[in-house]
Design a protein around this motif. Structure first.
Motif, PDB file in Angstrom:
ATOM      1  N   ALA A 256       6.786 -72.332  72.224  1.00 57.29           N
ATOM      2  CA  ALA A 256       6.351 -71.203  73.048  1.00 57.29           C
ATOM      3  C   ALA A 256       6.372 -69.907  72.251  1.00 57.29           C
ATOM      4  N   ALA A 257       7.458 -69.691  71.504  1.00 54.40           N
ATOM      5  CA  ALA A 257       7.596 -68.457  70.732  1.00 54.40           C
ATOM      6  C   ALA A 257       6.661 -68.435  69.530  1.00 54.40           C
ATOM      7  N   GLY A 258       6.268 -69.611  69.046  1.00 51.38           N
ATOM      8  CA  GLY A 258       5.423 -69.680  67.863  1.00 51.38           C
ATOM      9  C   GLY A 258       3.940 -69.627  68.144  1.00 51.38           C
ATOM     10  N   HIS A 259       3.530 -70.110  69.337  1.00 50.75           N
ATOM     11  CA  HIS A 259       2.087 -70.182  69.597  1.00 50.75           C
ATOM     12  C   HIS A 259       1.501 -68.906  70.179  1.00 50.75           C
ATOM     13  N   GLN A 260       1.884 -68.567  71.420  1.00 53.68           N
ATOM     14  CA  GLN A 260       1.185 -67.487  72.102  1.00 53.68           C
ATOM     15  C   GLN A 260       1.341 -66.132  71.412  1.00 53.68           C
ATOM     16  N   PRO A 261       2.540 -65.731  70.988  1.00 51.58           N
ATOM     17  CA  PRO A 261       2.630 -64.457  70.275  1.00 51.58           C
ATOM     18  C   PRO A 261       1.795 -64.430  68.997  1.00 51.58           C
ATOM     19  N   THR A 262       1.710 -65.581  68.300  1.00 54.92           N
ATOM     20  CA  THR A 262       0.901 -65.629  67.078  1.00 54.92           C
ATOM     21  C   THR A 262      -0.582 -65.525  67.415  1.00 54.92           C
ATOM     22  N   ALA A 263      -0.997 -66.196  68.490  1.00 56.45           N
ATOM     23  CA  ALA A 263      -2.396 -66.089  68.930  1.00 56.45           C
ATOM     24  C   ALA A 263      -2.733 -64.642  69.277  1.00 56.45           C
ATOM     25  N   ASP A 264      -1.821 -63.969  69.962  1.00 55.06           N
ATOM     26  CA  ASP A 264      -2.056 -62.564  70.307  1.00 55.06           C
ATOM     27  C   ASP A 264      -1.992 -61.675  69.069  1.00 55.06           C
ATOM     28  N   TRP A 265      -1.166 -62.024  68.102  1.00 48.45           N
ATOM     29  CA  TRP A 265      -1.111 -61.262  66.850  1.00 48.45           C
ATOM     30  C   TRP A 265      -2.465 -61.324  66.148  1.00 48.45           C
ATOM     31  N   ILE A 266      -3.088 -62.510  66.146  1.00 46.83           N
ATOM     32  CA  ILE A 266      -4.419 -62.671  65.557  1.00 46.83           C
ATOM     33  C   ILE A 266      -5.441 -61.822  66.317  1.00 46.83           C
ATOM     34  N   GLY A 267      -5.481 -61.986  67.647  1.00 47.90           N
ATOM     35  CA  GLY A 267      -6.449 -61.250  68.453  1.00 47.90           C
ATOM     36  C   GLY A 267      -6.258 -59.746  68.385  1.00 47.90           C
ATOM     37  N   ASN A 268      -5.008 -59.288  68.456  1.00 47.28           N
ATOM     38  CA  ASN A 268      -4.749 -57.848  68.428  1.00 47.28           C
ATOM     39  C   ASN A 268      -5.061 -57.240  67.067  1.00 47.28           C
ATOM     40  N   THR A 269      -4.820 -58.012  66.000  1.00 44.08           N
ATOM     41  CA  THR A 269      -5.143 -57.524  64.657  1.00 44.08           C
ATOM     42  C   THR A 269      -6.655 -57.380  64.484  1.00 44.08           C
ATOM     43  N   LEU A 270      -7.408 -58.377  64.917  1.00 47.97           N
ATOM     44  CA  LEU A 270      -8.862 -58.305  64.795  1.00 47.97           C
ATOM     45  C   LEU A 270      -9.423 -57.185  65.670  1.00 47.97           C
ATOM     46  N   ARG A 271      -8.854 -56.996  66.859  1.00 49.51           N
ATOM     47  CA  ARG A 271      -9.296 -55.881  67.705  1.00 49.51           C
ATOM     48  C   ARG A 271      -9.076 -54.550  66.981  1.00 49.51           C
ATOM     49  N   GLU A 292      -1.914 -54.752  56.260  1.00 45.90           N
ATOM     50  CA  GLU A 292      -1.612 -53.435  56.806  1.00 45.90           C
ATOM     51  C   GLU A 292      -1.914 -53.395  58.305  1.00 45.90           C
ATOM     52  N   ALA A 293      -3.039 -53.992  58.701  1.00 50.00           N
ATOM     53  CA  ALA A 293      -3.399 -54.025  60.117  1.00 50.00           C
ATOM     54  C   ALA A 293      -2.403 -54.855  60.914  1.00 50.00           C
ATOM     55  N   MET A 294      -1.967 -55.972  60.363  1.00 51.79           N
ATOM     56  CA  MET A 294      -0.987 -56.803  61.054  1.00 51.79           C
ATOM     57  C   MET A 294       0.319 -56.047  61.267  1.00 51.79           C
ATOM     58  N   ASN A 295       0.708 -55.245  60.292  1.00 51.08           N
ATOM     59  CA  ASN A 295       1.934 -54.461  60.417  1.00 51.08           C
ATOM     60  C   ASN A 295       1.786 -53.377  61.482  1.00 51.08           C
ATOM     61  N   GLU A 296       0.606 -52.739  61.511  1.00 51.67           N
ATOM     62  CA  GLU A 296       0.376 -51.722  62.536  1.00 51.67           C
ATOM     63  C   GLU A 296       0.428 -52.320  63.937  1.00 51.67           C
ATOM     64  N   VAL A 297      -0.104 -53.525  64.085  1.00 51.36           N
ATOM     65  CA  VAL A 297      -0.070 -54.184  65.393  1.00 51.36           C
ATOM     66  C   VAL A 297       1.365 -54.386  65.857  1.00 51.36           C
ATOM     67  N   LEU A 298       2.253 -54.762  64.945  1.00 54.95           N
ATOM     68  CA  LEU A 298       3.649 -54.981  65.333  1.00 54.95           C
ATOM     69  C   LEU A 298       4.315 -53.687  65.782  1.00 54.95           C
ATOM     70  N   TRP A 299       3.805 -52.548  65.342  1.00 55.30           N
ATOM     71  CA  TRP A 299       4.314 -51.262  65.809  1.00 55.30           C
ATOM     72  C   TRP A 299       3.631 -50.825  67.104  1.00 55.30           C
ATOM     73  N   GLU A 300       2.302 -50.892  67.129  1.00 55.70           N
ATOM     74  CA  GLU A 300       1.524 -50.248  68.179  1.00 55.70           C
ATOM     75  C   GLU A 300       1.104 -51.171  69.323  1.00 55.70           C
ATOM     76  N   ASP A 301       0.992 -52.450  69.050  1.00 55.68           N
ATOM     77  CA  ASP A 301       0.361 -53.367  70.002  1.00 55.68           C
ATOM     78  C   ASP A 301       1.026 -54.734  69.926  1.00 55.68           C
TER      79      ASP A 301
END
Length: 427
Positions: A256-271, A292-301
């Motif tokens: 659970a912790a590995g799938h959905q948050p990672t899927a959202d990390w992908i989607g939020n980074t591409l957005r 860099e975008a992935m790191n920003e997502v962890l801060w902002e989104d």
């Protein structure tokens, strides 16, 4: 009987009435549309610790201050992970939709405390750390290419449903030892379970069946996979160690912790890369912008917006609030990341600063090998997509994008894009 402390969300009727008048329901469209503004209002009106209500009117505290969240996660004795301490259990119905997330008498690593938790966390970390990083990346690339092949000739797709939501669980299934054919069903079940709505319990039951079948198979024929390694470690832990049920519970948590948050990390980074001027100019300029975008997502989104939880082991004070023994505290990771006391100018890139709380903090934070696994899967997914479809562009206005209706995980319902059609690699 002593008088309960002011601000306690339980016990005395007058206290409960006062709490209900000021409490913020942990639901509603603003968690989708503008959580940044919502958390800002919460902080302004209530301070760093906010009274909230969960489904059924159950009270809790949402910790939105960075320093307060750091304090809670750094003190596992005062702010325990033992859910048995909750002073609201008598009010929780058997069909409560958040039971998969806030469980009682669950023998998983999430609710284990003390030395036993330390040993258990080591078992999980060792099983993941033994995964060959080159194999992990190769699996991620293979599944990414296979998924892109299904839509690359059309010139348009929904990145969330056709790519981001399908990739992490397939990679995780591969390294855990689950047959590839069970991946699609797991996607639906995990999403239902984590969103905490009407299908949450059914999703949880599907995951339980899948993992039970996996462990039965690995008991008979062990392999070079995470499940087999965890079973072997449990067998070697002795009579006071761990059993198959413990492994089952931990694999469910890991999935659970590995799938959905990672899927959202992908989607939020591409957005972010498709809509933010800080990144859109560098889409075709090289891969350096992906990290860099992935790191920003962890801060902002951050995908993990709010997490349950911790329980006060005794009466205490936090952020100016009187917290009673047994009160539930929810970890407001997204709100804490945006705390103006630690991030004074959110428009400035963080430059690789990783002091975000998106993976938690303290002894119950996400194990480092699990964090690395998620990062490899997410980064590979974004890089392969941009390599294969270099002119990818958003198909709708940015303000038309809609988030899933969940206060827990923040992800897009859809991310429609267009691109120049390209041949499938498998052809």
């Amino acid at each position: 009987m002593t008088t309960p402390p002011p601000g306690c969300p339980a016990h005395a009727p007058s206290e409960a009435d006062a709490f209900a008048e000021t409490a913020v329901p942990l639901s509603g469209p603003r968690f989708q549309t503008d959580p940044v503004a919502l958390y800002r209002e919460m902080r302004r009106e209530h301070g760093p610790v906010v009274p909230v209500t969960l489904p059924g009117g159950l009270p809790a505290w949402l910790v939105v201050g960075y320093r307060e969240l750091h304090q809670v996660t750094s003190d596992p004795v005062l702010f325990s992970r033992d859910s048995e301490l909750w002073n609201q259990w008598e009010r929780v119905p058997a069909d409560w939709p958040l039971l998969p997330m806030i469980g009682r008498r669950q023998p998983s690593i999430l609710y284990t405390v003390g030395e036993r938790h330390t040993r258990r966390a080591r078992m999980v970390s060792d099983a993941l750390e033994a995964v060959d990083p080159f194999e992990l990346k190769r699996y991620a690339e293979q599944f990414a290419d296979g998924l892109i092949d299904t839509f690359c000739t059309r010139g348009e797709t929904d990145i969330v449903s056709q790519y981001a939501m399908l990739l992490p669980v397939r990679v995780l299934a591969k390294i855990y030892g689950i047959p590839d054919t069970q991946g699609p069903g797991l996607v639906t079940a995990l999403n239902d379970m984590i969103d905490g709505r009407e299908r949450a319990l059914a999703g949880q039951q599907h995951v339980v069946r899948t993992v039970t079948e996996l462990l039965d198979a690995k008991r008979t024929v062990p392999g070079q996979d995470v499940a087999s390694r965890m079973l072997a470690d449990a067998d070697a832990s002795g009579p006071d160690g761990f059993d198959t049920e413990d492994v089952l519970q931990d694999l469910m948590v890991m999935m659970a912790a590995g799938h959905q948050p990672t899927a959202d990390w992908i989607g939020n980074t591409l957005r972010l890369m498709l809509t933010d001027d800080r990144f859109t100019a560098s889409l075709s300029g090289g891969r350096h912008s992906v990290a860099e975008a992935m790191n920003e997502v962890l801060w902002e989104d951050t995908p993990s917006q709010n997490v349950a939880g911790r329980w006060a082991a005794r009466d205490t004070r936090l952020g100016g609030r009187a917290v009673a023994a047994g009160d539930l505290l929810l970890l407001g990771l997204a709100a804490a990341n945006g705390d103006p006391q630690v991030r004074t100018d959110a428009s400035v890139l963080t430059g690789g600063n990783n002091a975000f709380l998106s993976f938690g903090h303290g002894e119950h934070r996400c194990p480092f090998p699990a964090q690395e696994t998620a990062e490899v899967i997410a980064r590979t997914a974004v890089e392969v997509l941009l390599d294969r479809l270099p002119d990818i562009d958003l198909a709708v206005p940015a303000d038309a994008l809609v988030r899933r209706p969940s206060p827990w995980l923040r992800g897009l319902s859809a991310l429609p894009v267009t691109f120049t059609p390209t041949p499938a690699l498998a052809l």
